[in-house]
Design a protein around this motif. Structure first.
Motif, PDB file in Angstrom:
ATOM      1  N   MET A   1     -69.605   7.283 -10.160  1.00 23.80           N
ATOM      2  CA  MET A   1     -68.591   6.340 -10.573  1.00 23.80           C
ATOM      3  C   MET A   1     -68.000   5.745  -9.210  1.00 23.80           C
ATOM      4  O   MET A   1     -68.247   6.128  -8.328  1.00 23.80           O
ATOM      5  N   ASP A   2     -68.219   4.147  -9.340  1.00 20.16           N
ATOM      6  CA  ASP A   2     -68.280   3.718  -8.668  1.00 20.16           C
ATOM      7  C   ASP A   2     -66.685   3.274  -7.911  1.00 20.16           C
ATOM      8  O   ASP A   2     -65.898   2.548  -9.565  1.00 20.16           O
ATOM      9  N   HIS A   3     -65.871   2.871  -7.654  1.00 16.26           N
ATOM     10  CA  HIS A   3     -64.955   1.651  -7.319  1.00 16.26           C
ATOM     11  C   HIS A   3     -65.159   0.286  -7.386  1.00 16.26           C
ATOM     12  O   HIS A   3     -65.547   0.435  -5.941  1.00 16.26           O
ATOM     13  N   LEU A   4     -64.507  -0.546  -8.302  1.00 18.17           N
ATOM     14  CA  LEU A   4     -65.090  -1.734  -7.731  1.00 18.17           C
ATOM     15  C   LEU A   4     -64.393  -2.455  -6.722  1.00 18.17           C
ATOM     16  O   LEU A   4     -65.069  -2.683  -5.728  1.00 18.17           O
ATOM     17  N   GLN A   5     -62.756  -2.137  -6.439  1.00 14.42           N
ATOM     18  CA  GLN A   5     -62.364  -2.310  -5.198  1.00 14.42           C
ATOM     19  C   GLN A   5     -62.441  -1.081  -4.543  1.00 14.42           C
ATOM     20  O   GLN A   5     -61.759  -0.064  -4.879  1.00 14.42           O
ATOM     21  N   PRO A   6     -63.087  -0.468  -3.312  1.00 17.96           N
ATOM     22  CA  PRO A   6     -62.557   0.829  -3.326  1.00 17.96           C
ATOM     23  C   PRO A   6     -61.251   1.135  -2.784  1.00 17.96           C
ATOM     24  O   PRO A   6     -60.820   0.361  -2.795  1.00 17.96           O
ATOM     25  N   THR A   7     -60.972   2.583  -2.861  1.00 17.57           N
ATOM     26  CA  THR A   7     -59.678   2.908  -2.751  1.00 17.57           C
ATOM     27  C   THR A   7     -58.825   3.153  -1.430  1.00 17.57           C
ATOM     28  O   THR A   7     -58.194   2.546  -1.421  1.00 17.57           O
ATOM     29  N   ALA A   8     -60.090   3.137  -0.120  1.00 24.75           N
ATOM     30  CA  ALA A   8     -60.010   2.370   1.056  1.00 24.75           C
ATOM     31  C   ALA A   8     -58.691   0.745   1.495  1.00 24.75           C
ATOM     32  O   ALA A   8     -58.158   0.939   1.899  1.00 24.75           O
ATOM     33  N   CYS A   9     -59.621   0.042   0.125  1.00 25.16           N
ATOM     34  CA  CYS A   9     -58.700  -0.669   0.173  1.00 25.16           C
ATOM     35  C   CYS A   9     -57.855  -1.380  -0.988  1.00 25.16           C
ATOM     36  O   CYS A   9     -57.903  -2.514  -1.435  1.00 25.16           O
ATOM     37  N   GLY A  10     -57.002  -0.826  -1.472  1.00 22.62           N
ATOM     38  CA  GLY A  10     -56.048  -0.010  -1.769  1.00 22.62           C
ATOM     39  C   GLY A  10     -56.713  -0.575  -3.971  1.00 22.62           C
ATOM     40  O   GLY A  10     -55.433  -1.363  -4.900  1.00 22.62           O
ATOM     41  N   GLY A  11     -58.169   0.222  -4.082  1.00 20.46           N
ATOM     42  CA  GLY A  11     -58.754   0.018  -5.140  1.00 20.46           C
ATOM     43  C   GLY A  11     -58.026   0.923  -5.824  1.00 20.46           C
ATOM     44  O   GLY A  11     -57.642   2.268  -5.605  1.00 20.46           O
ATOM     45  N   THR A  12     -57.511   1.123  -7.538  1.00 20.31           N
ATOM     46  CA  THR A  12     -56.811   2.187  -8.310  1.00 20.31           C
ATOM     47  C   THR A  12     -57.924   2.577  -8.852  1.00 20.31           C
ATOM     48  O   THR A  12     -58.915   2.711  -9.175  1.00 20.31           O
ATOM     49  N   ASP A  13     -57.378   4.121  -9.435  1.00 18.42           N
ATOM     50  CA  ASP A  13     -58.436   5.102 -10.611  1.00 18.42           C
ATOM     51  C   ASP A  13     -58.249   4.202 -11.727  1.00 18.42           C
ATOM     52  O   ASP A  13     -58.459   5.049 -12.744  1.00 18.42           O
ATOM     53  N   GLU A  14     -57.990   3.414 -12.220  1.00 14.09           N
ATOM     54  CA  GLU A  14     -57.578   2.975 -13.714  1.00 14.09           C
ATOM     55  C   GLU A  14     -59.417   1.972 -14.382  1.00 14.09           C
ATOM     56  O   GLU A  14     -59.571   2.041 -13.115  1.00 14.09           O
ATOM     57  N   GLU A  15     -59.485   2.457 -14.942  1.00 11.84           N
ATOM     58  CA  GLU A  15     -60.845   1.795 -16.012  1.00 11.84           C
ATOM     59  C   GLU A  15     -60.991   1.250 -15.804  1.00 11.84           C
ATOM     60  O   GLU A  15     -62.190   0.870 -15.054  1.00 11.84           O
ATOM     61  N   ASP A  16     -60.149  -0.118 -15.523  1.00 11.52           N
ATOM     62  CA  ASP A  16     -60.194  -1.132 -15.061  1.00 11.52           C
ATOM     63  C   ASP A  16     -61.075  -1.782 -13.433  1.00 11.52           C
ATOM     64  O   ASP A  16     -61.810  -3.100 -13.807  1.00 11.52           O
ATOM     65  N   ASN A  17     -61.111  -1.031 -12.732  1.00 14.17           N
ATOM     66  CA  ASN A  17     -61.325  -0.751 -11.542  1.00 14.17           C
ATOM     67  C   ASN A  17     -62.465   0.484 -11.180  1.00 14.17           C
ATOM     68  O   ASN A  17     -62.976   0.080  -9.983  1.00 14.17           O
ATOM     69  N   LEU A  18     -63.276   0.898 -12.049  1.00 11.13           N
ATOM     70  CA  LEU A  18     -63.898   2.091 -12.770  1.00 11.13           C
ATOM     71  C   LEU A  18     -64.927   1.416 -13.212  1.00 11.13           C
ATOM     72  O   LEU A  18     -65.026   0.121 -13.652  1.00 11.13           O
ATOM     73  N   TRP A  19     -66.590   1.766 -13.020  1.00  7.24           N
ATOM     74  CA  TRP A  19     -67.671   1.217 -12.596  1.00  7.24           C
ATOM     75  C   TRP A  19     -68.554   2.668 -12.865  1.00  7.24           C
ATOM     76  O   TRP A  19     -68.690   2.577 -11.803  1.00  7.24           O
ATOM     77  N   LEU A  20     -69.955   2.861 -14.015  1.00 11.48           N
ATOM     78  CA  LEU A  20     -70.755   3.331 -13.764  1.00 11.48           C
ATOM     79  C   LEU A  20     -72.024   3.291 -12.520  1.00 11.48           C
ATOM     80  O   LEU A  20     -72.424   1.944 -12.831  1.00 11.48           O
TER      81      LEU A  20
END
Ligand SMILES: [Zn+2]
Length: 108
Positions: A1-20
């Protein structure tokens, strides 16, 4: 599971920010969110599979083994994620031989 916007850069765990993503892509991407287009040198955001169309930015090579970028975003994403790494190209060659590849990206 990839965070499109990394959590280290403020990305969230919302579905919109996640991608397989497979491990190769996920490791190559790491915390990158942008990369340089190897042709123009322009710094561009990486392809967003949730918001952008694959076929607008990429196309399969004629032999089906390599992904080619059609746009700065496409080309930069290929570099950043090493989408044409040797392992992937060899695997795709077997998929092509088996008739499983490339996927028909225009029918989806
Ligand atoms: Zn991958």
């Amino acid at each position: 599971m990839d965070h499109l916007q990394p959590t280290a850069c403020g990305g969230t765990d919302e579905e919109d920010n996640l991608w397989l993503a497979c491990r190769l892509c996920n490791n190559a991407k790491s915390a990158q969110t942008e990369c340089r287009d190897p042709i123009t040198g322009q710094l561009v955001p990486l392809f967003n599979p949730r918001r952008q169309s694959w076929s607008e930015h990429f196309v399969w090579s004629d032999d089906g083994t390599r992904i080619l970028g059609k746009t700065p975003i496409g080309r930069a994403t290929i570099v950043a994620l090493q989408l044409n790494n040797l392992i992937s190209v060899v695997v795709r060659r077997h998929w092509v031989a088996a008739g499983w590849h490339p996927p028909d990206v225009n029918s989806g």
